[in-house]
Design an enzyme around this catalytic site. Structure first.
Site, PDB file in Angstrom:
ATOM      1  N   SER A  67       1.809  59.354  13.137  1.00  0.00           N
ATOM      2  CA  SER A  67       2.103  59.600  11.545  1.00  0.00           C
ATOM      3  C   SER A  67       1.976  58.463  11.296  1.00  0.00           C
ATOM      4  O   SER A  67       2.339  57.165  11.714  1.00  0.00           O
ATOM      5  CB  SER A  67       4.119  59.989  11.994  1.00  0.00           C
ATOM      6  OG  SER A  67       4.621  59.750  10.981  1.00  0.00           O
ATOM      7  N   LYS A 116      -1.457  62.900  10.665  1.00  0.00           N
ATOM      8  CA  LYS A 116       0.586  62.979   9.674  1.00  0.00           C
ATOM      9  C   LYS A 116       0.683  62.225   8.536  1.00  0.00           C
ATOM     10  O   LYS A 116       0.629  60.507   9.293  1.00  0.00           O
ATOM     11  CB  LYS A 116       1.611  63.059  10.028  1.00  0.00           C
ATOM     12  CG  LYS A 116       3.344  62.862   9.150  1.00  0.00           C
ATOM     13  CD  LYS A 116       3.810  63.776  10.182  1.00  0.00           C
ATOM     14  CE  LYS A 116       4.999  63.132  10.329  1.00  0.00           C
ATOM     15  NZ  LYS A 116       6.496  63.000  11.214  1.00  0.00           N
ATOM     16  N   LEU A 117       0.668  62.092   7.220  1.00  0.00           N
ATOM     17  CA  LEU A 117      -0.003  61.069   6.223  1.00  0.00           C
ATOM     18  C   LEU A 117       2.109  61.197   5.874  1.00  0.00           C
ATOM     19  O   LEU A 117       2.480  62.309   4.866  1.00  0.00           O
ATOM     20  CB  LEU A 117      -0.568  61.926   5.150  1.00  0.00           C
ATOM     21  CG  LEU A 117      -1.829  61.471   5.525  1.00  0.00           C
ATOM     22  CD1 LEU A 117      -3.078  61.443   4.588  1.00  0.00           C
ATOM     23  CD2 LEU A 117      -2.450  59.665   5.828  1.00  0.00           C
ATOM     24  N   LYS A 118       2.424  60.187   5.988  1.00  0.00           N
ATOM     25  CA  LYS A 118       4.041  60.546   4.787  1.00  0.00           C
ATOM     26  C   LYS A 118       3.890  60.294   3.207  1.00  0.00           C
ATOM     27  O   LYS A 118       2.380  59.552   2.911  1.00  0.00           O
ATOM     28  CB  LYS A 118       4.319  59.079   5.286  1.00  0.00           C
ATOM     29  CG  LYS A 118       5.123  58.684   6.860  1.00  0.00           C
ATOM     30  CD  LYS A 118       6.100  60.328   7.108  1.00  0.00           C
ATOM     31  CE  LYS A 118       6.784  59.239   8.535  1.00  0.00           C
ATOM     32  NZ  LYS A 118       8.198  60.428   8.559  1.00  0.00           N
ATOM     33  N   ASP A 170       4.200  64.575   5.168  1.00  0.00           N
ATOM     34  CA  ASP A 170       5.600  64.747   5.853  1.00  0.00           C
ATOM     35  C   ASP A 170       6.221  63.875   4.584  1.00  0.00           C
ATOM     36  O   ASP A 170       6.186  62.794   4.455  1.00  0.00           O
ATOM     37  CB  ASP A 170       5.942  64.043   6.543  1.00  0.00           C
ATOM     38  CG  ASP A 170       7.762  63.767   7.280  1.00  0.00           C
ATOM     39  OD1 ASP A 170       8.184  64.280   6.487  1.00  0.00           O
ATOM     40  OD2 ASP A 170       8.399  63.217   8.622  1.00  0.00           O
ATOM     41  N   ASN A 184       9.461  63.145   3.735  1.00  0.00           N
ATOM     42  CA  ASN A 184      11.165  63.042   4.337  1.00  0.00           C
ATOM     43  C   ASN A 184      12.357  63.364   3.484  1.00  0.00           C
ATOM     44  O   ASN A 184      13.236  62.357   3.082  1.00  0.00           O
ATOM     45  CB  ASN A 184      10.966  61.402   4.890  1.00  0.00           C
ATOM     46  CG  ASN A 184      10.619  61.193   5.610  1.00  0.00           C
ATOM     47  OD1 ASN A 184       9.045  60.740   6.536  1.00  0.00           O
ATOM     48  ND2 ASN A 184      10.990  61.673   6.819  1.00  0.00           N
ATOM     49  N   ASP A 211      12.364  69.033   8.980  1.00  0.00           N
ATOM     50  CA  ASP A 211      12.502  68.158  10.154  1.00  0.00           C
ATOM     51  C   ASP A 211      14.309  67.969  10.117  1.00  0.00           C
ATOM     52  O   ASP A 211      14.737  68.203  10.442  1.00  0.00           O
ATOM     53  CB  ASP A 211      11.689  66.906   9.928  1.00  0.00           C
ATOM     54  CG  ASP A 211      12.061  65.869  10.751  1.00  0.00           C
ATOM     55  OD1 ASP A 211      13.003  65.942  11.393  1.00  0.00           O
ATOM     56  OD2 ASP A 211      11.684  64.800  10.558  1.00  0.00           O
TER      57      ASP A 211
HETATM   58  O1  OSB Z   1      10.381  62.046   9.738  1.00  0.00           O
HETATM   59  O2  OSB Z   1       8.684  62.226  11.611  1.00  0.00           O
HETATM   60  C1  OSB Z   1      10.133  61.105  10.382  1.00  0.00           C
HETATM   61  C2  OSB Z   1       9.145  57.889  12.452  1.00  0.00           C
HETATM   62  C3  OSB Z   1      11.328  57.585  11.901  1.00  0.00           C
HETATM   63  C4  OSB Z   1      11.894  58.496  11.108  1.00  0.00           C
HETATM   64  C5  OSB Z   1      11.259  60.001  10.695  1.00  0.00           C
HETATM   65  C6  OSB Z   1      10.097  60.016  11.110  1.00  0.00           C
HETATM   66  C7  OSB Z   1       9.286  58.884  11.669  1.00  0.00           C
HETATM   67  C8  OSB Z   1       7.284  59.592  11.618  1.00  0.00           C
HETATM   68  C9  OSB Z   1       7.049  58.655  12.575  1.00  0.00           C
HETATM   69  O3  OSB Z   1       6.872  60.384  11.427  1.00  0.00           O
HETATM   70  C10 OSB Z   1       7.471  59.661  14.168  1.00  0.00           C
HETATM   71  C11 OSB Z   1       6.657  58.366  15.330  1.00  0.00           C
HETATM   72  O4  OSB Z   1       5.772  58.230  15.815  1.00  0.00           O
HETATM   73  O5  OSB Z   1       7.663  58.193  16.225  1.00  0.00           O
HETATM   74 MG    MG Z   2      10.498  63.558   9.428  1.00  0.00          MG
END
Ligand code: OSB
Ligand code: MG
Length: 369
Positions: free
Chosen positions: A135, A161-163, A189, A191, A239
């Site tokens: 991620s 996975k790209l934020k 993602d 969020n 999520d």
């Molecule tokens: O939304 O998946 C998420 C990390 C912290 C809080 C939320 C998220 C994440 C990640 C990182 O995407 C996932 C990882 O590699 O642990």
């Molecule tokens: Mg997420």
């Protein structure tokens, strides 16, 4: 068995690189580790809550307090306690799933260690290795992003996975797709950063061949996800909105998602996570294991979960060095783009005492009255 003591350790670990998401930037991981002492031996748990209540309402200090005041006393009161009883014993406390999950994990580890059974086999795992995804946070520029993606593909990651957030979405994601080609397993993602009226920005991602779009709208906007899912071809994945098997079931019935990110901490523990796996498997809904920048303890437990047969997509399960220069356990490493599922009793890993002491910033021991 009976619970004799709970040691809470707050640890602070610098991240290898700052991790930027739609809800903030993080350059270190504050986490709460729990060591349960029982009549049958000890076990370790990790609470996935972060310093700030941003990803969800829980946060590290809040978890410490709810454990001390409300959760630990309920467990100490039980003359006999099995891991399968923990959720029931804590049911009188509403919410606080990450805090509850940490306690269940510690009791489960103790129980399985004493029986000589690995967590993976206890949960129903069928794989010895699981494919590793990574991620990647929001970067300062598209060029930087392309470099970071390339670095991780060279290390062997099987999925990226790209934020994303409004303003950092179609352009950088398209650039990655164009540079690395149609075969790259790519997902995004949000969020919860998008408003319903920004659906056009999400539709602009629809021709990029993404595996899924994760949680574009806020946690409680399940209906907004169902509406988007009807307008977009890319599978919608939830999520933050999935807080239990019950909410997973409802989200699926509403058509709010076609894929589920399972995070044991978010749903109150590994046992509830298995129930989500089971209900998704019955409906042919793919699941994958999410991550919360766990230390090696939480990572070990997530790997055990990801070994279950319904985890058909690569998870946010990366090598220790993607997060930390020095993990509290011996580091997890990539082997041909996969990570080995621990097969020793319980979690199959333990913290290295000297490293654990070095990263501990606060420690206290709770005991029965
Ligand atoms: O939304 O998946 C998420 C990390 C912290 C809080 C939320 C998220 C994440 C990640 C990182 O995407 C996932 C990882 O590699 O642990
Ligand atoms: Mg997420």
């Amino acid at each position: 068995m009976r619970l004799l003591a709970l040691e809470l350790r707050r640890v602070l670990m610098p991240l290898v690189a700052p991790f930027r998401t739609a809800f903030g930037v993080q350059s270190e991981r504050e986490a709460l580790l729990v060591r349960a002492t029982t009549t049958e031996g000890h076990g370790w748990g990790e609470c996935v809550a972060q310093s700030e209540p941003a990803y969800s309402s829980e946060f590290v200090l809040g978890c410490e307090l709810v454990i001390e005041r409300h959760l630990a006393p309920r467990l100490f009161r039980r003359p006999r306690l099995a891991a399968a009883d923990v959720a029931g014993a804590l049911a009188g406390v509403s919410g606080h799933r990450m805090a509850k999950a940490a306690l269940e994990m510690a009791v489960l580890d103790a129980e399985l260690r004493s029986r000589g059974v690995s967590l993976a086999s206890h949960l129903g795992g069928v794989r010895e290795r699981v494919p590793a995804g990574v991620s990647l946070g929001i970067q300062g520029s598209v060029d930087q992003l392309l470099q970071v993606v390339e670095d991780h593909l060279e290390r062997g990651y099987r999925r990226v996975k790209l934020k994303i957030e409004p303003g950092w979405d179609a352009e950088p994601v398209r650039a990655v797709r164009e540079r690395f080609g149609p075969d790259l397993a790519l997902q995004v993602d949000g969020n919860g950063a998008y408003r319903r009226c920004q659906a056009d920005q999400l539709l602009a991602l629809d021709d990029l061949g993404l595996l899924l779009i994760e949680q574009p709208f806020p946690e409680e906007q399940v209906l907004a996800h169902a509406e988007l899912a009807r307008e977009i071809r890319t599978p919608v994945c939830l999520d933050e909105s999935i807080t239990s098997a019950e909410t997973a079931d409802a989200a699926l019935q509403l058509g709010a998602c076609r894929v589920v990110n399972v995070k044991p901490g978010r749903v109150g523990g590994h046992l509830e996570a298995v129930r989500i796996h089971d209900l998704c498997q019955r409906r042919d809904v793919p699941v994958w294991c999410g991550g919360m920048l766990e230390t090696g303890l939480g990572r070990a437990a997530n790997l055990a979960l990801a070994a279950l047969p319904g985890f058909t997509l690569p998870g946010d399960l990366s090598a220790s060095r993607r997060y930390y220069h020095r993990d509290v356990t011996p580091p997890f490493e990539l082997e041909d783009g996969c990570i080995r599922v621990p097969d020793g009793p319980g979690l199959g890993v333990e913290p290295v005492p000297a490293i654990l002491d070095e990263v501990t910033v606060a420690r206290r021991v709770l005991e029965p009255e």
